[in-house]
Design a protein around this motif. Structure first.
Motif, PDB file in Angstrom:
ATOM      1  N   ALA A 297       0.832  -1.214   0.000  1.00 20.78           N
ATOM      2  CA  ALA A 297       0.000   0.000   0.000  1.00 20.78           C
ATOM      3  C   ALA A 297       0.862   1.258   0.000  1.00 20.78           C
ATOM      4  O   ALA A 297       0.604   2.193  -0.761  1.00 20.78           O
ATOM      5  N   ARG A 298       1.897   1.279   0.846  1.00 18.78           N
ATOM      6  CA  ARG A 298       2.750   2.463   0.857  1.00 18.78           C
ATOM      7  C   ARG A 298       3.558   2.579  -0.425  1.00 18.78           C
ATOM      8  O   ARG A 298       3.805   3.687  -0.917  1.00 18.78           O
ATOM      9  N   ASP A 299       3.984   1.469  -0.970  1.00 26.31           N
ATOM     10  CA  ASP A 299       4.740   1.490  -2.223  1.00 26.31           C
ATOM     11  C   ASP A 299       3.898   2.108  -3.342  1.00 26.31           C
ATOM     12  O   ASP A 299       4.389   2.926  -4.129  1.00 26.31           O
ATOM     13  N   VAL A 300       2.624   1.745  -3.403  1.00 30.94           N
ATOM     14  CA  VAL A 300       1.730   2.303  -4.422  1.00 30.94           C
ATOM     15  C   VAL A 300       1.505   3.787  -4.179  1.00 30.94           C
ATOM     16  O   VAL A 300       1.549   4.608  -5.105  1.00 30.94           O
ATOM     17  N   ALA A 301       1.257   4.175  -2.915  1.00 34.28           N
ATOM     18  CA  ALA A 301       1.017   5.590  -2.602  1.00 34.28           C
ATOM     19  C   ALA A 301       2.230   6.436  -2.951  1.00 34.28           C
ATOM     20  O   ALA A 301       2.103   7.524  -3.531  1.00 34.28           O
ATOM     21  N   ARG A 302       3.413   5.965  -2.611  1.00 36.90           N
ATOM     22  CA  ARG A 302       4.617   6.744  -2.911  1.00 36.90           C
ATOM     23  C   ARG A 302       4.908   6.792  -4.395  1.00 36.90           C
ATOM     24  O   ARG A 302       5.482   7.765  -4.888  1.00 36.90           O
ATOM     25  N   SER A 303       4.548   5.750  -5.123  1.00 37.03           N
ATOM     26  CA  SER A 303       4.759   5.795  -6.571  1.00 37.03           C
ATOM     27  C   SER A 303       3.863   6.831  -7.239  1.00 37.03           C
ATOM     28  O   SER A 303       4.129   7.260  -8.357  1.00 37.03           O
ATOM     29  N   HIS A 304       2.797   7.257  -6.542  1.00 39.20           N
ATOM     30  CA  HIS A 304       1.928   8.337  -7.026  1.00 39.20           C
ATOM     31  C   HIS A 304       2.352   9.700  -6.487  1.00 39.20           C
ATOM     32  O   HIS A 304       1.645  10.692  -6.687  1.00 39.20           O
ATOM     33  N   GLY A 305       3.476   9.765  -5.767  1.00 38.20           N
ATOM     34  CA  GLY A 305       3.934  11.021  -5.188  1.00 38.20           C
ATOM     35  C   GLY A 305       3.332  11.312  -3.829  1.00 38.20           C
ATOM     36  O   GLY A 305       3.519  12.413  -3.304  1.00 38.20           O
ATOM     37  N   GLY A 306       2.622  10.354  -3.249  1.00 37.55           N
ATOM     38  CA  GLY A 306       1.994  10.561  -1.953  1.00 37.55           C
ATOM     39  C   GLY A 306       2.655   9.725  -0.879  1.00 37.55           C
ATOM     40  O   GLY A 306       3.819   9.347  -0.970  1.00 37.55           O
ATOM     41  N   ASP A 307       1.878   9.395   0.160  1.00 39.58           N
ATOM     42  CA  ASP A 307       2.413   8.598   1.257  1.00 39.58           C
ATOM     43  C   ASP A 307       1.246   8.096   2.107  1.00 39.58           C
ATOM     44  O   ASP A 307       0.100   8.523   1.932  1.00 39.58           O
ATOM     45  N   ILE A 308       1.581   7.199   3.036  1.00 39.40           N
ATOM     46  CA  ILE A 308       0.609   6.675   3.991  1.00 39.40           C
ATOM     47  C   ILE A 308       1.160   6.895   5.392  1.00 39.40           C
ATOM     48  O   ILE A 308       2.343   6.624   5.646  1.00 39.40           O
ATOM     49  N   THR A 309       0.315   7.368   6.290  1.00 42.19           N
ATOM     50  CA  THR A 309       0.685   7.518   7.691  1.00 42.19           C
ATOM     51  C   THR A 309      -0.337   6.786   8.551  1.00 42.19           C
ATOM     52  O   THR A 309      -1.501   6.651   8.178  1.00 42.19           O
ATOM     53  N   LEU A 310       0.133   6.317   9.707  1.00 44.82           N
ATOM     54  CA  LEU A 310      -0.710   5.598  10.651  1.00 44.82           C
ATOM     55  C   LEU A 310      -0.853   6.413  11.927  1.00 44.82           C
ATOM     56  O   LEU A 310       0.097   7.087  12.358  1.00 44.82           O
ATOM     57  N   ASP A 311      -2.033   6.335  12.540  1.00 49.12           N
ATOM     58  CA  ASP A 311      -2.304   7.094  13.753  1.00 49.12           C
ATOM     59  C   ASP A 311      -3.422   6.394  14.519  1.00 49.12           C
ATOM     60  O   ASP A 311      -4.016   5.420  14.039  1.00 49.12           O
ATOM     61  N   ASP A 312      -3.706   6.926  15.711  1.00 49.60           N
ATOM     62  CA  ASP A 312      -4.828   6.401  16.482  1.00 49.60           C
ATOM     63  C   ASP A 312      -6.141   6.857  15.859  1.00 49.60           C
ATOM     64  O   ASP A 312      -6.293   8.024  15.488  1.00 49.60           O
ATOM     65  N   SER A 313      -7.087   5.941  15.772  1.00 49.58           N
ATOM     66  CA  SER A 313      -8.382   6.284  15.210  1.00 49.58           C
ATOM     67  C   SER A 313      -9.305   6.815  16.305  1.00 49.58           C
ATOM     68  O   SER A 313      -9.265   6.336  17.453  1.00 49.58           O
ATOM     69  N   PRO A 314     -10.130   7.810  15.981  1.00 47.36           N
ATOM     70  CA  PRO A 314     -11.102   8.282  16.979  1.00 47.36           C
ATOM     71  C   PRO A 314     -12.143   7.215  17.329  1.00 47.36           C
ATOM     72  O   PRO A 314     -12.868   7.375  18.306  1.00 47.36           O
ATOM     73  N   TYR A 315     -12.180   6.126  16.563  1.00 46.16           N
ATOM     74  CA  TYR A 315     -13.117   5.042  16.844  1.00 46.16           C
ATOM     75  C   TYR A 315     -12.472   3.956  17.706  1.00 46.16           C
ATOM     76  O   TYR A 315     -13.092   2.914  17.955  1.00 46.16           O
ATOM     77  N   GLY A 316     -11.256   4.163  18.143  1.00 44.81           N
ATOM     78  CA  GLY A 316     -10.612   3.242  19.060  1.00 44.81           C
ATOM     79  C   GLY A 316      -9.591   2.317  18.446  1.00 44.81           C
ATOM     80  O   GLY A 316      -8.825   1.675  19.167  1.00 44.81           O
ATOM     81  N   GLY A 317      -9.529   2.226  17.120  1.00 43.07           N
ATOM     82  CA  GLY A 317      -8.590   1.319  16.470  1.00 43.07           C
ATOM     83  C   GLY A 317      -7.460   2.063  15.786  1.00 43.07           C
ATOM     84  O   GLY A 317      -6.848   2.977  16.357  1.00 43.07           O
ATOM     85  N   LEU A 318      -7.194   1.689  14.529  1.00 40.82           N
ATOM     86  CA  LEU A 318      -6.112   2.271  13.744  1.00 40.82           C
ATOM     87  C   LEU A 318      -6.665   3.193  12.682  1.00 40.82           C
ATOM     88  O   LEU A 318      -7.707   2.897  12.087  1.00 40.82           O
ATOM     89  N   ARG A 319      -5.960   4.282  12.417  1.00 40.72           N
ATOM     90  CA  ARG A 319      -6.294   5.174  11.311  1.00 40.72           C
ATOM     91  C   ARG A 319      -5.148   5.155  10.305  1.00 40.72           C
ATOM     92  O   ARG A 319      -3.992   5.412  10.658  1.00 40.72           O
ATOM     93  N   ALA A 320      -5.470   4.868   9.056  1.00 39.59           N
ATOM     94  CA  ALA A 320      -4.514   4.932   7.952  1.00 39.59           C
ATOM     95  C   ALA A 320      -4.929   6.057   7.023  1.00 39.59           C
ATOM     96  O   ALA A 320      -6.068   6.097   6.560  1.00 39.59           O
TER      97      ALA A 320
END
Length: 470
Positions: A441-464
């Protein structure tokens, strides 16, 4: 579907992120030196400033010297010449005050000096000395004090392009009308117009020249940005100055090396895949032919190992094809996300999708589908519900995938992007996968000039959060 209003925990998180970004911008602005805040930020503006500023300063100095020398010298000479003529007329009148002498002196003065002189018998000037305000009036007043040494007044508004100088005589007032040309020279205005005109012409030429020089640099920047976003830059060509052409040549060589490296990696891994699948197939056949009741448990473990190896090979090939050779094309991101959400719902994941209508971006659709699908698979594997939201910002599009699962510890959010890294250290493929989902997923995002970051989700789990440049 309509965009989210930003209320609730997700809206609070977005507002906090916006506030943090604004605070960082304010801090950078505070640390910037005061002079740099007023300087142009573009290369075009700074180059123009470098070219034009010395010329303007040189012209300003030349103009100041011209006024300091030319105005003082020429104006003083003209003023003293008029004052000298008036003193001569007064001397002629004092030598022969008879009516015949008066007529002769006035006529001679009018014929030879361009001054109109009249005598007003019985008139007197005000006793209070006139206050001279203009530069020319002060210069003429100084000349009258030195050459005439009599009470006088100067009137600059008596007629258009005429000056009146009244001098107190013993038996009246001597009125002298002087044309403006005898006290003022237009060369100063001509000089100023010439300087301003030449500066404007120079400024226009500098703008045209600098635009032609900056244009290849801007095109190179656009091409480099497009390459970073995985887009085609086949139409780019070298142009401009020698240094710019060198940079463009280096860019084209870099593009060719990157494309060659990607193609070589894909071809090599395709060959490796073919070579590994053959012995794996033989191993599976051999395991299927073993018929020994005492070895059933060991055979099942070996079959699981072979299945895991096959999945790892397929996953690594998918990772290697993340950049791939797929062409970039305008993609309806709204439709793509709706299709992915529908597929995740069929797999048993409850998905809430918030995406604006008509969200179109230049993407590699299959690669981006794989990127978002991997995030949804992770959310479905570790949680029961996923919230997907897409929104367009100033210069990017953000796709947020939230879940209510256990999340990922903050210390491992960098490690999980490494190939084959699994938070669940067990070998159960049903719970941990192959460890390539986030990597791909990150490889694809970076190949488009973007990126992926991970953080705490306001719903209690993971936010990508997937950020893609527009």
């Amino acid at each position: 579907m309509t965009a989210d209003t930003g209320s609730g925990p997700a809206g609070t998180a977005v507002a906090d992120a916006a506030g943090t970004a604004a605070a960082r911008r304010a801090e950078r602005r505070r640390r910037t030196p005061l002079v740099k805040r007023f300087l142009p930020r573009t290369l075009f503006g700074r180059s123009l400033l470098i070219i034009v500023t010395p010329v303007i300063l040189a012209q300003a100095v030349a103009t100041w010297i011209f006024y300091d020398r030319h105005w003082d010298t020429v104006t003083n000479r003209l003023a003293f010449a008029v004052a000298g003529d008036i003193a001569t007329v007064i001397s002629m009148l004092e030598r022969d005050p008879s009516p015949a002498g008066l007529d002769w002196a006035l006529a001679t003065t009018a014929r030879t000096t361009d001054l109109i002189v009249t005598l007003e018998p019985g008139q007197t000037l005000p006793t209070r000395k006139q206050k001279l305000s203009g530069l020319l009036e002060r210069t003429l007043g100084k000349a009258m004090d030195e050459r005439v040494a009599r009470p006088f007044t100067i009137n600059t508004r008596v007629a258009h392009e005429w000056y009146e100088i009244r001098v107190q005589m013993p038996d009246g007032v001597l009125s002298v009308m002087s044309p403006e040309r005898r006290l003022f020279t237009p060369t100063s205005y001509i000089f100023i117009l010439w300087m301003v005109g030449s500066a404007v012409v120079l400024f226009a030429v500098a703008i045209l020249f600098m635009r032609n020089q900056i244009r290849p640099i801007k095109r190179l920047a656009v091409a480099a940005d497009a390459l970073g976003k995985g887009r085609d830059v086949q139409s780019f060509k070298m142009e401009g100055a020698t240094e710019v052409r060198q940079a463009a040549s280096a860019f084209l060589l870099m593009r060719e090396r990157l494309q060659r490296q990607v193609n070589q990696r894909t071809e090599m891994l395709a060959g490796v895949s073919h070579d590994l699948r053959t012995p794996l197939t033989r191993m599976k056949l051999a395991l299927d032919m073993i018929e020994h009741p005492d070895l059933d448990a060991e055979v099942e473990e070996l079959k699981a190992d072979v299945t895991e190896m096959e999945m790892m090979i397929e996953g690594y090939l998918a990772f290697a094809r993340g950049e791939g050779t797929e062409a970039v094309q305008p993609t309806d991101l709204t439709r793509l996300l709706n299709e992915l959400a529908a597929g995740a719902r069929r797999d048993g994941t409850e998905v809430t999708l918030t995406v604006p209508d008509g969200l179109t971006l230049p993407l590699r659709p299959n690669a981006m589908r794989r990127c978002i699908a991997n995030l949804l698979v992770n959310a479905g594997r570790h949680a029961g519900t996923a919230w997907v939201k897409a929104e367009r910002l100033d210069r990017s599009v953000e796709i947020t995938v939230d879940d209510d699962g256990p999340g990922i510890p903050a210390a491992l959010r960098t490690e999980v992007f490494k190939p084959f890294f699994r938070v669940d250290s067990s070998r159960n493929l049903d719970t941990g996968g192959t460890g390539l989902g986030l990597t791909i997923a990150r490889d694809v995002a970076r190949s488009h000039g973007g990126d992926i970051t991970l953080d705490d989700s306001p719903y209690g789990g993971l936010r990508a959060v997937v950020r893609l440049p527009v």
